[in-house]
Design a protein around this motif. Structure first.
Motif, PDB file in Angstrom:
ATOM      1  N   SER A 154       0.690  -1.130   0.116  1.00 31.00           N
ATOM      2  CA  SER A 154       0.022  -0.035  -0.050  1.00 31.00           C
ATOM      3  C   SER A 154       0.925   1.439  -0.082  1.00 31.00           C
ATOM      4  O   SER A 154       2.099   1.104   0.321  1.00 31.00           O
ATOM      5  CB  SER A 154      -0.833  -0.078   1.075  1.00 31.00           C
ATOM      6  N   TYR A 155       0.222   2.401  -0.209  1.00 36.32           N
ATOM      7  CA  TYR A 155       0.943   3.729  -0.229  1.00 36.32           C
ATOM      8  C   TYR A 155       0.134   4.686   0.577  1.00 36.32           C
ATOM      9  O   TYR A 155      -1.016   4.768   0.547  1.00 36.32           O
ATOM     10  CB  TYR A 155       1.508   4.153  -1.542  1.00 36.32           C
ATOM     11  N   ALA A 156       0.736   6.058   0.617  1.00 37.66           N
ATOM     12  CA  ALA A 156       0.399   6.925   1.244  1.00 37.66           C
ATOM     13  C   ALA A 156       0.644   8.271   0.316  1.00 37.66           C
ATOM     14  O   ALA A 156       1.744   8.512  -0.234  1.00 37.66           O
ATOM     15  CB  ALA A 156       0.598   7.178   2.705  1.00 37.66           C
ATOM     16  N   VAL A 157      -0.189   9.216   0.707  1.00 39.15           N
ATOM     17  CA  VAL A 157      -0.212  10.515  -0.126  1.00 39.15           C
ATOM     18  C   VAL A 157      -0.188  11.606   0.759  1.00 39.15           C
ATOM     19  O   VAL A 157      -1.118  11.688   1.334  1.00 39.15           O
ATOM     20  CB  VAL A 157      -1.384  10.770  -1.423  1.00 39.15           C
ATOM     21  N   TYR A 158       0.749  12.464   0.568  1.00 39.07           N
ATOM     22  CA  TYR A 158       0.685  13.789   1.670  1.00 39.07           C
ATOM     23  C   TYR A 158       0.722  14.746   0.614  1.00 39.07           C
ATOM     24  O   TYR A 158       1.392  15.063  -0.577  1.00 39.07           O
ATOM     25  CB  TYR A 158       2.249  13.962   2.303  1.00 39.07           C
ATOM     26  N   VAL A 159      -0.165  15.968   0.978  1.00 45.21           N
ATOM     27  CA  VAL A 159      -0.040  17.185   0.321  1.00 45.21           C
ATOM     28  C   VAL A 159      -0.061  18.332   1.442  1.00 45.21           C
ATOM     29  O   VAL A 159      -0.041  18.090   2.549  1.00 45.21           O
ATOM     30  CB  VAL A 159      -1.595  17.352  -0.274  1.00 45.21           C
ATOM     31  N   GLY A 160       0.376  19.504   1.095  1.00 46.28           N
ATOM     32  CA  GLY A 160       0.543  20.509   1.991  1.00 46.28           C
ATOM     33  C   GLY A 160      -0.635  21.059   2.610  1.00 46.28           C
ATOM     34  O   GLY A 160      -0.632  21.173   3.794  1.00 46.28           O
ATOM     35  N   GLY A 161      -2.118  20.726   2.145  1.00 51.18           N
ATOM     36  CA  GLY A 161      -3.205  20.969   2.859  1.00 51.18           C
ATOM     37  C   GLY A 161      -4.089  20.288   1.811  1.00 51.18           C
ATOM     38  O   GLY A 161      -3.953  20.381   0.566  1.00 51.18           O
ATOM     39  N   LEU A 162      -5.328  20.088   2.167  1.00 50.58           N
ATOM     40  CA  LEU A 162      -6.484  19.477   1.642  1.00 50.58           C
ATOM     41  C   LEU A 162      -7.205  20.535   0.590  1.00 50.58           C
ATOM     42  O   LEU A 162      -7.665  19.993  -0.160  1.00 50.58           O
ATOM     43  CB  LEU A 162      -7.418  18.689   2.393  1.00 50.58           C
ATOM     44  N   ASN A 163      -6.795  21.627   0.666  1.00 54.02           N
ATOM     45  CA  ASN A 163      -7.391  22.704  -0.136  1.00 54.02           C
ATOM     46  C   ASN A 163      -6.246  23.559  -0.901  1.00 54.02           C
ATOM     47  O   ASN A 163      -6.559  24.430  -1.473  1.00 54.02           O
ATOM     48  CB  ASN A 163      -8.203  23.744   0.737  1.00 54.02           C
ATOM     49  N   VAL A 164      -5.060  23.003  -0.886  1.00 51.46           N
ATOM     50  CA  VAL A 164      -3.860  23.674  -1.607  1.00 51.46           C
ATOM     51  C   VAL A 164      -4.175  22.957  -3.116  1.00 51.46           C
ATOM     52  O   VAL A 164      -3.961  21.635  -3.384  1.00 51.46           O
ATOM     53  CB  VAL A 164      -2.543  23.301  -1.228  1.00 51.46           C
ATOM     54  N   PRO A 165      -4.348  24.018  -3.883  1.00 55.44           N
ATOM     55  CA  PRO A 165      -4.832  23.429  -5.425  1.00 55.44           C
ATOM     56  C   PRO A 165      -3.730  22.553  -6.098  1.00 55.44           C
ATOM     57  O   PRO A 165      -4.209  21.567  -6.548  1.00 55.44           O
ATOM     58  CB  PRO A 165      -4.817  24.675  -5.996  1.00 55.44           C
ATOM     59  N   ALA A 166      -2.620  23.159  -6.293  1.00 58.70           N
ATOM     60  CA  ALA A 166      -1.719  22.347  -7.251  1.00 58.70           C
ATOM     61  C   ALA A 166      -1.093  21.154  -6.352  1.00 58.70           C
ATOM     62  O   ALA A 166      -0.982  19.980  -7.096  1.00 58.70           O
ATOM     63  CB  ALA A 166      -0.202  23.210  -7.381  1.00 58.70           C
ATOM     64  N   HIS A 167      -0.930  21.079  -5.035  1.00 57.94           N
ATOM     65  CA  HIS A 167      -0.556  19.728  -4.553  1.00 57.94           C
ATOM     66  C   HIS A 167      -1.621  18.658  -4.854  1.00 57.94           C
ATOM     67  O   HIS A 167      -1.003  17.379  -4.968  1.00 57.94           O
ATOM     68  CB  HIS A 167      -0.534  19.967  -3.121  1.00 57.94           C
ATOM     69  N   ASN A 168      -2.761  19.002  -4.673  1.00 53.08           N
ATOM     70  CA  ASN A 168      -3.777  18.246  -4.837  1.00 53.08           C
ATOM     71  C   ASN A 168      -4.021  17.622  -6.416  1.00 53.08           C
ATOM     72  O   ASN A 168      -4.659  16.369  -6.653  1.00 53.08           O
ATOM     73  CB  ASN A 168      -5.274  18.575  -4.112  1.00 53.08           C
ATOM     74  N   ALA A 169      -3.927  18.610  -7.142  1.00 53.92           N
ATOM     75  CA  ALA A 169      -3.719  18.209  -8.586  1.00 53.92           C
ATOM     76  C   ALA A 169      -2.752  17.114  -8.953  1.00 53.92           C
ATOM     77  O   ALA A 169      -2.948  16.476  -9.813  1.00 53.92           O
ATOM     78  CB  ALA A 169      -3.660  19.438  -9.596  1.00 53.92           C
ATOM     79  N   TRP A 170      -1.711  17.408  -8.347  1.00 50.88           N
ATOM     80  CA  TRP A 170      -0.361  16.473  -8.558  1.00 50.88           C
ATOM     81  C   TRP A 170      -0.687  15.003  -8.319  1.00 50.88           C
ATOM     82  O   TRP A 170      -0.669  14.055  -8.512  1.00 50.88           O
ATOM     83  CB  TRP A 170       1.026  16.975  -7.816  1.00 50.88           C
TER      84      TRP A 170
END
Length: 330
Positions: A154-170
Motif C-alpha cells: 500500500s502507499y500514502a499520499v501527503y499534500v501541504g493542505g487538503l485545499n492547496v490547489p496544485a498539491h492536490n492536482a499533482w
C-alpha cells in the motif's frame, strides 16, 4: 531594497511603512511583492533568493513576504497590507485558493496585477504560472513509486493542505496513474494534509507504519513532507523498505538521499519560480502581452490554457543530481 521574508503577516504593514508607499507610487518601475505559503523554510528561502536576484537584474523593487505559518488567513492579511501599500504587482503561492479569491479580486479591482503559482484554478488573477504541468509531475512520481515497489503493498499520499490547489492536482494525477497501471496497489488511507510540516509528516508516517504493515511507499507533494516521512522511516530502521519520494529541497534532503532513505523525486527550481514572478510581473506592468507558444524569460516556451501558463522545467532529484542542485542553493 532587500527584506527579510520571515515576517508575521500581522506586522507586515508596520514593517514596510511609509517609505514603501513612496516606492510603490513610482511609475518608472513596479514594486512587486510575493506572498509565500510560509516563511523560513528552504523551499521559500530559495524562492526569495530568485525574487531578489531578478529584482536586482531588472532594477525593480521585488521582495517576498513569508507568513509565520501555513495559515490561509495570514496570507489574506498579508495581501490586504500590500493592497494598502499600493504595490503594483502581487504574487501569491496560495495555501487555500478559495479563501484568497475575495482579497485577490479586491487587489485587481484596484488595478494591481495579480499572479499566482501552484494554483491553476485561481480565478481573480491575471495569470498563474506552473513550472511543470500537474499531470506530468504527478505521473512522474507514480512511475517512480511503481518502479521501486513493483506495484506491491500500500502507499500514502501527503499534500501541504487538503485545499492547496496544485498539491492536490499533482496527487490526483499520481493516484489516477497508479489506479490504471498498478490496480492491486491501494492507498493505505485518504491523503494527509501534512506536507508543509516536518513534525506532522513524521508523526503521520510513524502512525502509518504502526497501522499498515504492508506500507510500501509514501509520495509527498510538499517539500517538508518528504523530509518528515524519511526521518520516520529512518527511525524505524526501514530505509529502502518503505520508498519515500516527492518534492524536497536538495540542500535539506541530500543526506537522506545518500543514506537511501529518500528514493528521489521530481520538482522544479523554487529559485527559478521566484525569478519568474518578477520577470512576468515586470512584463505585464510594461504592457506586454502573452500568447500561447511565447518564449518568455525564465519560463521558456509556454503553453497558455485560459490564464494559466505551463512551462516544462522538471528537475529530477536522485543520488546523482542532489549534490549539484544543493550547491546551487536549492
Amino acid at each position: 531594497m532587500k527584506r527579510n521574508s520571515y515576517l508575521a503577516a500581522t506586522v507586515v504593514a508596520g514593517v514596510i511603512g511609509s517609505a514603501g508607499m513612496a516606492q510603490a507610487q513610482a511609475q518608472d518601475k513596479p514594486t512587486i511583492a510575493v506572498v509565500a505559503k510560509v516563511g523560513g523554510i528552504p523551499w521559500f528561502n530559495a524562492m526569495e533568493q530568485g525574487i531578489e536576484e531578478m529584482g536586482d537584474e531588472l532594477g525593480v523593487d521585488a521582495y517576498m513576504v513569508g507568513p509565520t505559518s501555513a495559515d490561509p488567513a495570514l496570507q489574506v492579511r498579508a495581501v490586504e497590507d500590500l493592497i494598502a501599500r499600493g504595490v503594483d504587482v502581487i504574487g501569491v503561492v496560495p495555501n487555500d485558493r478559495e479563501v484568497l479569491e475575495p482579497v485577490l479580486k479586491k487587489a485587481r479591482d484596484q488595478g494591481i496585477i495579480v499572479l499566482t503559482h501552484e494554483s491553476p484554478d485561481s480565478e481573480n488573477i491575471d495569470y498563474d504560472f506552473e513550472m511543470i504541468s500537474a499531470q506530468q509531475l504527478g505521473e512522474e512520481h507514480a512511475r517512480l513509486l511503481a518502479d521501486t515497489t513493483g506495484c506491491e503493498g500500500s502507499y500514502a499520499v501527503y499534500v501541504g493542505g487538503l485545499n492547496v490547489p496544485a498539491h492536490n492536482a499533482w496527487a490526483d494525477a499520481a493516484v489516477q496513474w497508479l489506479d490504471a497501471n498498478c490496480p492491486d496497489m491501494k492507498q493505505a488511507a485518504d491523503r494527509f494534509g501534512v506536507a508543509e510540516s516536518v513534525d506532522d509528516s513524521r508523526n503521520t508516517t510513524l502512525d502509518l507504519i504502526r497501522a499498515h504493515p504492508d506500507l510500501a511507499g509514501i509520495m509527498s507533494f510538499g517539500s517538508q513532507g518528504t523530509i518528515g516521512a524519511a526521518r520516520a522511516v529512518k527511525e524505524r530502521g526501514l530505509a529502502g523498505e518503505i520508498k519515500v519520494m516527492g518534492l524536497f529541497s536538495p540542500g535539506q534532503g541530500r543526506r537522506l538521499v545518500h543514506e537511501g532513505v529518500i528514493t528521489g523525486g521530481f520538482q522544479w527550481s523554487p529559485l527559478e519560480a521566484g525569478k519568474a514572478f518578477v520577470a512576468l510581473g515586470d512584463r505585464l506592468y510594461d504592457g506586454g502581452e502573452i500568447a500561447d507558444g511565447d518564449d518568455l524569460p525564465v519560463l521558456g516556451e509556454v503553453r497558455l490554457d485560459g490564464h494559466t501558463l505551463y512551462a516544462s522545467k522538471p528537475l529530477e532529484l536522485n543520488e546523482e543530481t542532489v549534490d549539484e542542485l544543493a550547491e546551487l542553493g536549492l
